[in-house]
Design an enzyme around this catalytic site. Structure first.
Site, PDB file in Angstrom:
ATOM      1  N   HIS A 174      -7.468 -20.702   4.283  1.00 54.84           N
ATOM      2  CA  HIS A 174      -7.870 -20.262   5.619  1.00 54.84           C
ATOM      3  C   HIS A 174      -8.352 -18.819   5.615  1.00 54.84           C
ATOM      4  O   HIS A 174      -9.127 -18.405   6.454  1.00 54.84           O
ATOM      5  CB  HIS A 174      -6.696 -20.364   6.596  1.00 54.84           C
ATOM      6  CG  HIS A 174      -6.112 -21.731   6.713  1.00 54.84           C
ATOM      7  ND1 HIS A 174      -6.836 -22.792   7.188  1.00 54.84           N
ATOM      8  CD2 HIS A 174      -4.881 -22.224   6.409  1.00 54.84           C
ATOM      9  CE1 HIS A 174      -6.066 -23.889   7.184  1.00 54.84           C
ATOM     10  NE2 HIS A 174      -4.883 -23.553   6.714  1.00 54.84           N
ATOM     11  N   HIS A 206      -4.896  -9.722   6.228  1.00 51.80           N
ATOM     12  CA  HIS A 206      -5.858 -10.787   5.917  1.00 51.80           C
ATOM     13  C   HIS A 206      -7.141 -10.546   6.715  1.00 51.80           C
ATOM     14  O   HIS A 206      -7.180  -9.679   7.585  1.00 51.80           O
ATOM     15  CB  HIS A 206      -5.255 -12.162   6.235  1.00 51.80           C
ATOM     16  CG  HIS A 206      -4.946 -12.333   7.684  1.00 51.80           C
ATOM     17  ND1 HIS A 206      -3.695 -12.130   8.216  1.00 51.80           N
ATOM     18  CD2 HIS A 206      -5.738 -12.648   8.751  1.00 51.80           C
ATOM     19  CE1 HIS A 206      -3.731 -12.316   9.517  1.00 51.80           C
ATOM     20  NE2 HIS A 206      -4.962 -12.629   9.873  1.00 51.80           N
ATOM     21  N   HIS A 248     -10.903 -12.101   8.664  1.00 54.25           N
ATOM     22  CA  HIS A 248     -11.685 -13.152   9.326  1.00 54.25           C
ATOM     23  C   HIS A 248     -13.145 -12.732   9.191  1.00 54.25           C
ATOM     24  O   HIS A 248     -13.462 -11.556   9.383  1.00 54.25           O
ATOM     25  CB  HIS A 248     -11.295 -13.271  10.792  1.00 54.25           C
ATOM     26  CG  HIS A 248      -9.844 -13.620  10.986  1.00 54.25           C
ATOM     27  ND1 HIS A 248      -9.396 -14.916  11.049  1.00 54.25           N
ATOM     28  CD2 HIS A 248      -8.739 -12.837  11.099  1.00 54.25           C
ATOM     29  CE1 HIS A 248      -8.082 -14.926  11.199  1.00 54.25           C
ATOM     30  NE2 HIS A 248      -7.652 -13.675  11.234  1.00 54.25           N
ATOM     31  N   GLU A 306     -12.863 -11.831  15.304  1.00 50.90           N
ATOM     32  CA  GLU A 306     -12.178 -12.688  16.274  1.00 50.90           C
ATOM     33  C   GLU A 306     -12.240 -12.051  17.655  1.00 50.90           C
ATOM     34  O   GLU A 306     -12.654 -12.674  18.619  1.00 50.90           O
ATOM     35  CB  GLU A 306     -10.733 -12.906  15.832  1.00 50.90           C
ATOM     36  CG  GLU A 306     -10.668 -13.627  14.498  1.00 50.90           C
ATOM     37  CD  GLU A 306      -9.478 -14.541  14.399  1.00 50.90           C
ATOM     38  OE1 GLU A 306      -8.351 -14.020  14.366  1.00 50.90           O
ATOM     39  OE2 GLU A 306      -9.661 -15.769  14.355  1.00 50.90           O
ATOM     40  N   HIS A 311      -6.839  -7.939   9.877  1.00 46.01           N
ATOM     41  CA  HIS A 311      -5.575  -7.969  10.620  1.00 46.01           C
ATOM     42  C   HIS A 311      -4.439  -7.507   9.722  1.00 46.01           C
ATOM     43  O   HIS A 311      -4.260  -8.040   8.632  1.00 46.01           O
ATOM     44  CB  HIS A 311      -5.278  -9.382  11.125  1.00 46.01           C
ATOM     45  CG  HIS A 311      -6.169  -9.813  12.254  1.00 46.01           C
ATOM     46  ND1 HIS A 311      -6.323 -11.125  12.625  1.00 46.01           N
ATOM     47  CD2 HIS A 311      -6.937  -9.068  13.092  1.00 46.01           C
ATOM     48  CE1 HIS A 311      -7.165 -11.179  13.662  1.00 46.01           C
ATOM     49  NE2 HIS A 311      -7.558  -9.955  13.946  1.00 46.01           N
ATOM     50  N   THR A 316      -3.665 -15.840  15.866  1.00 46.90           N
ATOM     51  CA  THR A 316      -4.969 -16.477  16.113  1.00 46.90           C
ATOM     52  C   THR A 316      -5.148 -17.735  15.278  1.00 46.90           C
ATOM     53  O   THR A 316      -6.231 -18.321  15.277  1.00 46.90           O
ATOM     54  CB  THR A 316      -6.124 -15.502  15.816  1.00 46.90           C
ATOM     55  OG1 THR A 316      -6.104 -15.183  14.412  1.00 46.90           O
ATOM     56  CG2 THR A 316      -6.003 -14.225  16.629  1.00 46.90           C
ATOM     57  N   THR A 317      -4.107 -18.132  14.547  1.00 48.66           N
ATOM     58  CA  THR A 317      -4.130 -19.381  13.779  1.00 48.66           C
ATOM     59  C   THR A 317      -2.881 -20.175  14.148  1.00 48.66           C
ATOM     60  O   THR A 317      -1.892 -19.585  14.595  1.00 48.66           O
ATOM     61  CB  THR A 317      -4.106 -19.111  12.266  1.00 48.66           C
ATOM     62  OG1 THR A 317      -2.955 -18.315  11.951  1.00 48.66           O
ATOM     63  CG2 THR A 317      -5.361 -18.403  11.811  1.00 48.66           C
TER      64      THR A 317
END
Ligand SMILES: *[C@@H]1O[C@H](CO)[C@@H](O)[C@H](O)[C@H]1NC(C)=O
Ligand SMILES: *[C@@H]1O[C@H](CO)[C@@H](O)[C@H](O)[C@H]1NC(C)=O
Length: 350
Positions: free
Chosen positions: A107, A132, A134, A145, A158, A249-250
């Site tokens: 992911h 991590h 995005h 995001e 993040h 957000t996941t």
């Protein structure tokens, strides 16, 4: 997991003295296995397709709740809170002697962080857990995001922390309403000016190209990288940020995240952005066709009753006070040079 229905529980108790242990195991197995199987196949999620984000709430109910992240921050509606202090990272400069571990979990690309890295300036003290990214596909302007006035950035970092003042570890904190705090950093591309701090991560992506399989110990395959100055991944200016209550957000989208989204982006070069966009796959080694890990960002969620606060004053036009000063200064300077030019021309003519 749900308790077994009462009748079955009694049945087990009645059978217990008469059965051999294998039979008992078989009964227990029959009781729990359908649920266990359901959980393992349903917990699979993606951003698009039949397990895509609009279906997350079917499996992860919190994803359908009313205080979700990310959000589209409207500069015209944020509320200035002059009591919000600058964020003060501690131990980010020199994050201890232990190595960082980097994984591709299918992911995102995620790096573990030691609890010696802390944040002050929030309602509690928080300790770091992991960071991590995005990002979008190559050539897209989308990838972040959070958005600001509908504008996306090509990527977002993040840095996840847990409330270490109140809770012993992240496993406990992640179930508490005030358990987590995340720093959101927009990544903006700055031509060919590379940001060396990001190379500490980007240089290793080719070693975690494929999504790691869960090993028997329940951990992803990982590589270790030497600790580096994590402060340099953040924007220079930590005083200007947006603050709101939101969620992961996941999946499972837990609604216990105090968000700090910095106004100033961090800059990376186009080449660095492309490294992020083309180095890792969301598929496992040997899986065909291999699929690039891109577009791992969730769409903005409704703000509902929430307020986004800002630590800096945003003018009615949506510009911050600093930007307004810069604009006024620029206009005055422009007028001055215009008059100066006019005066010189007039002088020549005379
Ligand atoms: C977190 O703390 C709880 C409670 O003290 C403990 O049971 C658990 O094993 C800890 N988990 C980790 C991952 O350290
Ligand atoms: C977040 O929620 C808590 C608990 O409801 C509240 O006290 C706090 O003021 C909220 N913070 C923001 C930034 O909205």
């Amino acid at each position: 997991m749900e308790k077994p229905p009462r009748g079955k529980g009694i049945l087990i108790h009645l059978l217990l003295p008469f059965c051999c242990s294998k039979m008992l195991l078989a009964i227990i197995f029959l009781q729990i296995s359908p649920q266990a199987l359901a959980v393992s196949s349903e917990s699979h999620w993606t951003y698009e397709g039949s397990h895509g984000q609009e279906h997350w709430p079917d499996t992860f109910p919190d994803c359908g709740w009313k205080a979700q992240s990310p959000v589209d921050i409207q500069m015209g509606s944020v509320q200035y809170d002059p009591s919000l202090p600058p964020i003060e990272p501690e131990g980010y400069w020199n994050p201890g002697s232990g190595d960082f571990t980097l994984i591709n979990n299918g992911h995102t690309v995620q790096m573990s962080l030691p609890p010696s890295m802390r944040l002050h300036g929030l309602p509690s003290d928080f300790s770091a857990v992991q960071l991590h990214f995005h990002w979008g596909g190559k050539g897209h302007s989308k990838g972040s995001e959070h958005k600001v006035d509908g504008k996306s950035f090509p990527a977002e970092l993040h840095v996840v922390h847990f409330n270490s003042e109140k809770y012993r570890n992240v496993s406990v904190a992640k179930h508490q309403p005030d358990g987590l705090a995340v720093l959101g950093i927009f990544l903006e591309q700055a031509g060919d000016v590379a940001n060396p701090a990001y190379d500490h991560i980007l240089d290793h992506l080719d070693k975690i190209q494929y999504a790691g399989e869960l090993s028997q110990s329940g951990h992803f395959q990982e590589i270790t990288i030497a600790p580096f100055n994590v402060r340099n991944l953040l924007p220079a200016h930590l005083g200007h940020y947006f603050r709101y209550n939101g969620s992961l957000t996941t999946p499972p989208c837990s609604q216990n995240v105090l968000w700090t989204v910095f106004h100033q982006p961090a800059h990376i070069s186009v080449a660095q952005l492309e490294t992020l966009q083309k180095s890792v796959y969301c598929t496992e080694a040997g899986e065909h066709p291999a699929e690039l890990l891109v577009d791992n960002f969730r769409a903005p969620q409704p703000l509902n009753q929430r307020v986004v606060f800002s630590s800096f004053s945003v003018g009615p036009s949506g510009y911050s006070a600093g930007e307004i000063v810069a604009i006024i200064f620029g206009v005055i300077l422009g007028c001055l040079s215009f008059f100066l030019a006019g005066w010189m021309v007039a002088k020549r003519i005379r």
